[in-house]
Enzyme design. Structure first.
Site, PDB file in Angstrom:
ATOM      1  N   VAL A 111     -13.247 -33.408  24.353  1.00  0.00           N
ATOM      2  CA  VAL A 111     -12.155 -32.729  25.050  1.00  0.00           C
ATOM      3  C   VAL A 111     -10.821 -33.249  24.502  1.00  0.00           C
ATOM      4  CG1 VAL A 111     -11.072 -32.267  27.279  1.00  0.00           C
ATOM      5  CG2 VAL A 111     -13.561 -32.494  27.131  1.00  0.00           C
ATOM      6  N   GLU A 118      -4.895 -38.000  31.590  1.00  0.00           N
ATOM      7  CA  GLU A 118      -6.012 -38.858  32.003  1.00  0.00           C
ATOM      8  C   GLU A 118      -5.704 -39.497  33.356  1.00  0.00           C
ATOM      9  OE1 GLU A 118      -6.900 -41.757  29.050  1.00  0.00           O
ATOM     10  OE2 GLU A 118      -7.890 -40.329  27.715  1.00  0.00           O
ATOM     11  N   TYR A 364     -59.641 -63.153  37.028  1.00  0.00           N
ATOM     12  CA  TYR A 364     -58.929 -63.586  35.829  1.00  0.00           C
ATOM     13  C   TYR A 364     -59.184 -65.067  35.505  1.00  0.00           C
ATOM     14  CZ  TYR A 364     -56.250 -59.264  35.342  1.00  0.00           C
ATOM     15  OH  TYR A 364     -55.880 -57.956  35.121  1.00  0.00           O
ATOM     16  N   HIS A 780     -33.561 -58.738  49.123  1.00  0.00           N
ATOM     17  CA  HIS A 780     -32.750 -58.107  50.163  1.00  0.00           C
ATOM     18  C   HIS A 780     -31.810 -57.088  49.542  1.00  0.00           C
ATOM     19  CE1 HIS A 780     -33.304 -61.926  52.830  1.00  0.00           C
ATOM     20  NE2 HIS A 780     -34.325 -61.094  52.905  1.00  0.00           N
ATOM     21  N   LEU A 799     -17.079 -72.862  50.561  1.00  0.00           N
ATOM     22  CA  LEU A 799     -17.461 -73.469  51.835  1.00  0.00           C
ATOM     23  C   LEU A 799     -17.260 -74.983  51.790  1.00  0.00           C
ATOM     24  CD1 LEU A 799     -20.654 -71.334  52.453  1.00  0.00           C
ATOM     25  CD2 LEU A 799     -18.724 -71.490  54.044  1.00  0.00           C
ATOM     26  N   GLU A 801     -15.152 -76.618  49.915  1.00  0.00           N
ATOM     27  CA  GLU A 801     -13.714 -76.910  49.915  1.00  0.00           C
ATOM     28  C   GLU A 801     -13.089 -76.677  51.286  1.00  0.00           C
ATOM     29  OE1 GLU A 801     -12.253 -74.417  46.828  1.00  0.00           O
ATOM     30  OE2 GLU A 801     -13.044 -75.668  45.193  1.00  0.00           O
ATOM     31  N   ALA A 802     -13.663 -75.748  52.050  1.00  0.00           N
ATOM     32  CA  ALA A 802     -13.121 -75.462  53.376  1.00  0.00           C
ATOM     33  C   ALA A 802     -13.469 -76.548  54.390  1.00  0.00           C
ATOM     34  CB  ALA A 802     -13.643 -74.114  53.871  1.00  0.00           C
ATOM     35  N   ARG A 808     -26.309 -80.154  47.585  1.00  0.00           N
ATOM     36  CA  ARG A 808     -26.306 -79.781  46.166  1.00  0.00           C
ATOM     37  C   ARG A 808     -27.326 -78.693  45.864  1.00  0.00           C
ATOM     38  NH1 ARG A 808     -26.890 -85.555  43.366  1.00  0.00           N
ATOM     39  NH2 ARG A 808     -28.415 -85.699  45.058  1.00  0.00           N
TER      40      ARG A 808
END
Length: 1121
Positions: A111, A118, A364, A780, A799, A801-802, A808
């Site tokens: 086109v 555009e 198996y 999920h 989280l 840092e808050a 860990r």
């Protein structure tokens, strides 16, 4: 999952077919697909415009920013397209971190246009509604559209208008294009809604004097809406993300998933990898992948997948054999490991699902040993001990190293063992058997006192929540750890039982459940209801928490359940309105409605102001419907838990459906009395794992909710964390978040602003996603990051840092919870109470039998058929094998009547007997009776029975008698003449000899057909030959004393039983004695009787009355005088 990406070609096809706009959309359906197998001559023939127009070519494989990557060829003729494709088609390329092969290209008309023609348009869904973004400058250099674009939110259930579009989105568009763009955008939005898109981007959208051109397009649709949109969508193909191949095994599992009520997922990441997983549960599967990657196994992780939702043994077998087949195709120098993991199941019978896996392992076992596969198993849930025992046994019998662990072992500990990071215990601890938890050792059948139902860490008081002034000496008042406004919810019991809020419409409850909560259950989920009642009983509730069930598919009735040791009746209503009127005390609805009916039933429920909480269990509800539910719930102040959830639990008070699993897990996790820790999770299975972790590291759970795995859960993490913050009995909070969405950032904000002051231990699962080269959709629907901030790694960092306590890894979550709990105990905030043993609940008979704890003599015995498994079995042969072997009706009869697989000629003979005995005209007594009965207006069964009741020695029942007489004579050594003379002397008829119509001169062709077959195929025909000799004698006296069809079948069948090699002489004689041969005539003639019945009905014959002139009336003489 819900939002799935579709190809550009599919998206444009939808747009061209269904968009409704006054704007002139150009180049409709002008596109051609090219692969390595494309026949260019045929392509040009099918799309003649390819030869006349300038063209654009680009890969159609979900690749972003193709123009920037040099992957778009523009303004080419067809030969130019071929030249452009030569160095690219079927060649490997790298896009970001993903390496993939370019193999699917799209050709469209070029086109010609100017830069100012555009535009950029994007529509995407959020919880609040659908956002429309528009920018007057489109194309590859559009830049940061989020910052530049005009935005307009179309809220849930609201409509977009052309005026909205012009006012909010088109202020910078020239007047000559405004009307065209407004009409197109409105049509595009309506298309987006009607076809259940979740994302739709066009860049650039070109508008010229000729009309509107859709150049590049990217889109996602809500795959769960397939049942709504199937007619318009057709069969949609969902391509894999670039860099990941589409494997047939993935398609096979997806097909199994679509046909099952369970959840079955499989994504192949690296088929040559040495680490394979088979994990139960959507949340657990992510946790295992995280742990593997954390321990350095990302490059060797072969697959992601999960099975959950109580799949059958056969479904689990099919899933497991697919995994085992894939992992035993290529050897690895270091051998391979298979991790069969999972959290603690809520309702899945672990032993039943493990049977399917064990079958696959046995099938198996040879390749598994050849590929040096080591298997690690960890599982919990209903009957898990038996499942683990069976899994351990198969390891011993096959020689495959299988290491088995239960709930005593941390969920992901087996990953460290499998990868060599931690030692494998020689003798892992064995958890107590289910029976040890459930059987009443004291012998007391009484319900104990209710003294345990106060918070476990606080003294018992009248209120559900303990006010600070009631604290024990030495315990700081609640305000030392919570702001004073948290006390606003400490009030009288009645007030709390009305959900703790006196606000108007829209105000939601702080306390969702108490020990007096009453609920309705939508759906005939008797097992879940019984689980709730058992939980109520061990929590010492005074009354059951389930007031009634609603089930629209039956009339009103009562359903029997157990309350402890006694049986009770709970009403079941056809209509929701009746249930609500008769049970005004109900304020909770637990919906087990299917994904198709959950929306309507939930919206109906919210019409009743008495309902304050609704739990929606169904998975797969379209997101657009979920958002409407959320909007209505917010307006009416209703708390929604779910969709796609197991529910929630408040120890000592109430549990939703199957939450918490069976009683053994509820008792082991001490869920029968409240502790001090409240949690919120997305995953149902992981919520049960949290119950386990919290019970082992603290004084237990105060309340726990699984909000559900969908993108838009009815209630959010923040909703529940704030409830816990305002609940005095909760001393610390645990949140298990996951990749996808941004709800966890609201927790960060709440902590920073001081709204949340109680200790919050958090972990977001899905950290492995950033390590994968291509996008992976986890179990999920909401577990997929669409931007960097939605990754689990970013959320965990935010989280931390808050001020939240963030371990860990998930491995260390239990340690983090224990550390915080110990600190609260040390500071006196929590004073652990003395443990009180719970009451005992009798075990259900069916479950006790499942566990092998009891035995009972059966009322019936059967040896011919078993319908209990996944597949019907005839005398040991699965029905699929019956058809595969083409056994036919004769073969099936052999299995069901004689418990044997008969030779082919025997099966054919049986079928021939059925054919020749099928009918003998309407004049015989059985057919006559059937006809008379049919004409009297009786149904098929009655008419057929009427005919069958005439069968006996005089009609049709001579097969057995003939077989016995001829066999006895032959076996006793009587010559044929001696036999005939003996029967004459005794005044007895020879059964099977004689015919009313047929004679030696007018032979019965049925007998002739059978005789020819028998003589050709039977190994020996001694009894038949004997009977034919008898026939020579009887027909010499009278021509019609022939061996008739009954007699022939009788004696030939004896020869068959005696000579086919499948029966002993005693067995053959027994089948004759018990009447098996007459069954041939009964079965065959039933076909004819049914034919006569249908014939009379088809001919519409009226009531039959026998004509007088065919009756000879013979009355006593004195009656005629």
């Amino acid at each position: 999952m819900s939002a799935k990406a579709i190809s550009e070609q599919t998206g444009k096809e939808f747009l061209y077919k269904y968009i409704c706009t006054s704007a002139a959309v150009q180049n409709r359906f002008k596109y051609a697909n090219v692969t390595a197998e494309t026949d260019w001559d045929r392509l040009a023939q099918d799309h003649p415009w390819l030869l006349t127009e300038h063209l654009v070519v680009k890969p159609d494989q979900l690749i972003k920013r193709r123009g920037k990557l040099g992957l778009v060829g523009v303004n080419l003729d067809l030969q130019g397209v071929k030249e452009w494709l030569k160095p690219r088609l079927n060649r490997e390329t790298t896009v970001a971190k993903a390496k993939g092969v370019l193999k699917n290209f799209l050709i469209e008309p070029f086109v010609a246009h100017k830069q100012e023609e555009e535009f950029y348009i994007c529509i995407y869904a959020t919880r609040e509604g659908d956002h429309v973004l528009f920018h007057h400058e489109g194309g590859v250099d559009v830049g940061d559209v989020d910052a530049k674009a005009q935005k307009f939110l179309v809220a849930v259930d609201e409509k977009l208008t052309e005026d909205d579009v012009k006012k909010h989105l088109l202020p910078h568009v020239s007047a000559d294009k405004k009307d065209v763009l407004a009409s197109f955008i409105l049509g595009l939005f309506n298309l987006y809604e009607d076809l259940y898109f979740t994302y739709l981007e066009i860049n650039p959208l070109v508008v010229t004097g000729e009309g509107v051109f859709v150049l590049d397009m990217a889109a996602k649709i809500d795959a769960t809406a397939d049942y709504i949109c199937k007619a318009k969508w057709g069969d949609v193909e969902f391509p894999p993300p670039f860099g990941r191949e589409a494997y047939p095994e993935e398609a096979y599992i997806a097909d199994l998933d679509a046909k099952s009520g369970a959840s079955l997922k499989l994504t192949l990441l690296n088929p040559r990898g040495r680490i394979w997983t088979m994990v139960a549960g959507g949340g657990a599967s992510v946790v295992y992948s995280d742990t593997i990657c954390d321990l350095g196994g990302v490059n060797e992780l072969a697959n992601y997948g999960e099975y959950s939702g109580a799949p059958s043994e056969q479904q689990t077998y099919d899933y497991a054999k697919t995994i085992l087949s894939l992992m035993t195709r290529e050897k690895h120098n270091d051998g391979k490991v298979l991790i069969i993991g999972g959290s603690i199941a809520n309702f899945t019978n672990v032993a039943a699902t493990f049977k399917g896996i064990v079958r696959a392992i046995k099938d198996y076992q040879v390749p598994l040993k050849e590929h040096e596969v080591t298997i690690f198993v960890r599982r919990g849930g209903p009957n898990y001990q038996e499942g683990l025992r069976v899994m351990g046994e198969v390891g011993k019998t096959t020689g495959i190293p299988i290491h088995v662990f239960g709930t005593e072992t941390h969920m992901t500990a087996i990953v460290g063992m499998a990868l060599g990071h931690r030692p494998i215990p020689n003798q892992p601890p064995v958890a107590a058997h289910t029976a040890n938890f459930l059987l009443n050792s004291s012998g007391s059948a009484s319900t104990p006192a209710t003294s345990r139902t106060a918070s476990f860490s606080e003294p018992r008081v009248a209120n559900d929540a303990t006010p600070a002034k009631k604290a024990k000496p030495g315990v700081p008042p609640d305000t030392t750890h919570c702001p004073t406004w948290s006390l606003k919810n400490c009030s009288q019991r009645a007030f709390q039982e009305q959900q703790g809020s006196a606000g108007g419409a829209g105000a939601k409850a702080t306390s969702l459940f108490s020990k007096h909560t009453k609920s309705l259950v939508w759906g005939m989920q008797t097992r879940a209801v019984q689980g709730m009642l058992d939980f109520d009983y061990i929590c010492s509730r005074e009354e059951p928490s389930v007031a009634a069930l609603v089930y629209p598919f039956t009339g009103d009735h009562k359903q029997k359940f157990y309350w402890g040791h006694k049986e009770i009746l709970i009403p079941v209503y056809k209509n929701m309105s009746d249930a609500m009127k008769k049970h005004p005390e109900v304020d909770v609805l637990i919906s087990f409605a299917s994904l198709r009916s959950a929306f309507d039933s939930t919206m109906e429920t919210m019409q009743y102001p008495q309902i304050h909480t609704i739990a929606i269990i169904a998975e797969g509800i379209p997101e657009a419907q979920t958002r409407k539910i959320i909007k209505t719930a917010d307006e009416k102040g209703v708390t929604i838990i779910g969709p796609a959830t197991v529910g929630g639990i408040k120890p000592g008070c109430f549990k939703i459906g199957n939450t918490g699993g069976m009683l053994d897990n509820i008792l082991a996790s001490k869920l029968y009395r409240p502790g001090s820790v409240a949690y919120v999770s997305r995953s149902g299975g992981m919520s049960n794992e949290l119950n386990n972790i919290i019970s082992r590291t603290t004084d237990g759970v105060f309340e726990g909710v699984a909000i559900g795995g969908d993108r838009y859960p009815g209630s959010t993490f923040m909703d529940h964390v704030l409830r816990y913050q305002d609940t005095p009995g909760v001393k610390m909070i645990v949140m298990l978040g996951e990749i996808g969405g941004a709800e966890e950032y609201k927790i960060c904000q709440g902590i920073k602003e001081g709204r949340i002051t109680k200790p919050v231990v958090c972990w977001c699962i899905g950290t492995c996603a950033t390590m994968f080269s291509s996008e992976v959709q986890f179990g999920h629907a909401g577990a997929c990051a669409n931007q960097a901030s939605e990754t689990a790694v970013a959320k965990n960092q935010a989280l931390r840092e808050a001020g939240a306590i963030v371990p860990r890894s998930f491995d260390e979550l239990g340690d983090a919870i224990k550390t915080v709990y110990d600190d609260l105990v040390a500071s006196g905030v929590i004073v652990p109470a003395q443990e009180v043993p719970p009451p005992t609940v009798p075990m259900d008979y069916s479950w006790a039998r499942e566990l092998g704890l009891i035995r009972k003599p059966a009322s019936f015995m059967t040896s011919i058929c078993d319908e209990r498994g996944q597949e019907l079995i005839y005398a040991g042969m699965p029905i699929t094998e019956v058809f595969k072997e083409e056994m036919g009706l004769g073969g099936v009869l052999g299995l069901l009547w004689f418990q044997r697989r008969l030779p082919r000629y025997a099966c054919q003979f049986i079928e021939m007997c059925l054919m020749v005995t099928a009918d003998h005209g309407p004049a015989v007594s059985g057919a006559h009776n059937t006809i008379v009965c049919a004409r009297a207006g009786k149904d098929l069964i009655s008419s057929l029975t009427s005919g069958l009741l005439t069968i006996g020695d005089r009609f049709g029942g001579a097969l057995d008698a003939a077989a016995r007489q001829f066999s006895k004579a032959f076996d006793s050594g009587l010559m044929p003449m001696e036999f005939v003379n003996k029967m004459k002397k005794e005044g007895k008829l020879i059964m099977g000899i004689g015919h009313r119509v047929k004679s030696i001169n007018n032979p019965d062709m049925r007998v002739q057909i059978l005789k020819d077959f028998v003589k050709q195929h039977f190994p020996a025909t001694q009894l038949l030959d004997y009977a034919l000799d008898v026939e020579k004698i009887t027909t010499s006296k009278k021509p019609n004393l022939i061996l008739n069809v009954d007699g022939f079948i009788g004696v030939a069948f004896v020869d068959l039983l005696r000579t086919c090699g499948g029966f002993t002489r005693e067995e053959a004689d027994e089948y004759v004695e018990i009447g098996a041969l007459n069954g041939i005539f009964v079965l065959g003639r039933s076909m004819g009787f049914i034919g006569h019945y249908l014939d009379q009905k088809r001919l519409k014959q009226g009531l039959y009355r026998h004509p007088w002139d065919d009756i000879s009336y013979v009355l006593p003489e004195h009656m005629t005088m």
